[in-house]
Design an enzyme around this catalytic site. Structure first.
Site, mmCIF file in Angstrom:
data_model
loop_
_atom_site.group_PDB
_atom_site.id
_atom_site.type_symbol
_atom_site.label_atom_id
_atom_site.label_comp_id
_atom_site.label_asym_id
_atom_site.label_seq_id
_atom_site.Cartn_x
_atom_site.Cartn_y
_atom_site.Cartn_z
ATOM 1 N N HIS A 229 0.785 -1.255 0.000
ATOM 2 C CA HIS A 229 0.000 0.000 0.000
ATOM 3 C C HIS A 229 0.816 1.303 0.000
ATOM 4 C CE1 HIS A 229 0.741 -0.776 4.224
ATOM 5 N NE2 HIS A 229 -0.250 -1.619 4.358
ATOM 6 N N ASP A 302 -6.259 -4.076 -0.092
ATOM 7 C CA ASP A 302 -6.125 -3.987 1.369
ATOM 8 C C ASP A 302 -7.517 -4.051 2.009
ATOM 9 O OD1 ASP A 302 -5.115 -3.921 3.902
ATOM 10 O OD2 ASP A 302 -4.233 -1.918 3.776
HETATM 11 ZN ZN LIG Z 1 -0.698 -2.717 6.098
HETATM 12 ZN ZN LIG Z 2 -3.441 -4.781 5.195
#
Ligand SMILES: [Zn+2]
Ligand SMILES: [Zn+2]
Length: 425
Positions: A229, A302
């Site tokens: 991320h 995520d």
């Molecule tokens: Zn993370």
């Molecule tokens: Zn994560």
């Protein structure tokens, strides 16, 4: 099961293919022709077939937090989003730091899941950051990477050992890059907005110092580093320079980091609270440039479900994280492809071919003959509003509720079987 998809635009970045034709699948594999007539024929007119999408970063919450999500509900939400494979992070209860937990997840996925589930194991025991987990044992049990996602490996020596040790197994180490001392008690990006809102800020450097450290350790060890991320312009630049130097590093970003800025936090909606936090417009732009020039290899969700009860707490106290399976494809199509940041093929590559290469997912991320028949059929004309009622995930914590999209998954095929068909009228 013999399947024929007729007359469809096939976009397969692994073969640099973009042309109209038929796809055949038999016994769960892509074949050039069927041994006898098809059991099922799908009309591909006005649709696009791509390799099944692979989401390299998700939280399925099982075992341990089944109130938020389960393998059953999570894989259904993924299938609805056109995702055929998910990597699930190890911060479950118990954590994925032992073979029985890996086996439990794989067995559950086989019994109750409808998409492929690839567990990620812990770097350190209980993700406590102190002692390496039994990575060889975990690999044998079926993990495809290691990560202490959520609790970064703060000890540089342990991170060095992890990168060294995993080389033997060709396992990437996924880095949740965060200096916990710098981000301490912060709840949103440190910016003008955090000052106005009176919320404690997380500086971009909390992410960037760890990206820099892990790149240095990847250089030292020659290990496989994957940065999770990416949210800041500085991180994008660090990865870009590292790649130029030939360091083995890959990176992912998530749709919210190329779509939203911390301006949306202004309504104190906890559905805008995630870690790393939403940044500023210059970061959003840099993430897009990083996607376009190949610095960022993957787009992952995520997907982090939390119950309404938890998210309804005041902003300070609510947990970090949003769901993402059901909006991934539409956000990529509308924010990146329609806005010409990436070509359709370039965008699909970051959710198919690149993830399969980085995480050694043999036979996936491609529509080549002999590959596993994981296929996503996109309807580019499908327009819809993303509503809370339509969410299949057990949790509804999305900042995109109410957003109108055009383009989404029409049919999702896993191992040659149709696991999701959009019902539309
Ligand atoms: Zn993370
Ligand atoms: Zn994560």
């Amino acid at each position: 099961m013999r399947l024929q998809i007729k007359n469809i635009r096939i976009v397969d970045p692994s073969q640099k293919k973009d042309s109209v034709g038929d796809i055949f699948a038999e016994n769960g594999r892509i074949v050039s022709k069927l041994s006898s007539s098809a059991d099922k024929v799908i009309d591909g007119k006005n649709k696009i077939a791509v390799p099944g999408l692979i989401d390299v970063h998700s939280h399925l919450r099982e075992p341990g937090q089944e109130g938020k999500e389960t393998i059953k509900t999570g894989t259904r939400a993924a299938a609805k989003g056109g995702i055929t494979s998910v990597l699930c992070m190890p911060n479950t209860k118990p954590a994925i730091d032992n073979a029985p937990t890996v086996e439990f997840i794989l067995l559950k996925a086989q019994k109750e899941g409808i998409v492929n589930v690839f567990p990620v194991g812990c770097v350190t025991k209980s993700s406590a950051g102190e002692e390496l987990s039994e990575i060889g044992v975990l690999k044998k049990a079926g993990i495809v990477a290691v990560s202490d996602d959520g609790s970064p490996v703060s000890n540089s020596q342990i991170m060095r050992r992890a990168l060294e040790y995993t080389k033997m197994f060709k396992l990437p180490v996924i880095s949740h890059s965060e200096d916990k001392e710098l981000s301490k008690s912060g709840v949103m990006n440190e910016s003008k907005n955090s000052m106005i809102l009176g919320l404690r800020g997380i500086p971009k450097q909390a992410e960037e110092v760890m990206v820099a450290r892990d790149i240095m350790l990847a250089e030292l060890t020659g290990g496989y580093l994957h940065i999770a991320h990416v949210s800041t312009a500085g991180s994008v630049e660090l990865v870009r320079q590292a790649k130029k130097k030939g360091i083995k590093v890959t990176a992912e970003t998530c749709p919210h980091y190329f779509t939203l800025t911390d301006d949306v936090v202004r309504v104190y909606d906890a559905n805008t609270k995630m870690n790393p936090p939403l940044r500023e417009i210059k970061d959003v732009e840099a993430v897009k440039v990083g996607l376009a020039d190949g610095t960022i290899d993957c787009i992952a969700t995520d997907h982090a479900p939390h119950t309404a009860e938890e998210k309804n707490k005041e902003f300070d106290l609510a947990p970090f994280g949003i769901i993402g399976f059901e909006t991934l494809l539409s956000l990529v199509l509308n924010e990146l492809v329609d806005k010409k940041v990436l070509s359709l093929s370039g965008a699909i590559e970051k959710m198919t071919h690149n993830p399969a290469l980085i995480f050694n997912l043999e036979g996936r991320g491609t529509l080549k003959e002999g590959a596993i028949a994981d296929i996503t059929i996109i309807d580019p004309k499908y327009s819809y509003e993303f509503t809370k009622e339509s969410i299949l995930s057990k949790s509804k914590n999305s900042p995109f509720i109410g957003r109108k999209f055009q383009g989404g998954a029409a049919i999702t095929i896993v191992n040659g079987k149709i696991v999701y068909t959009a019902i539309r009228d």
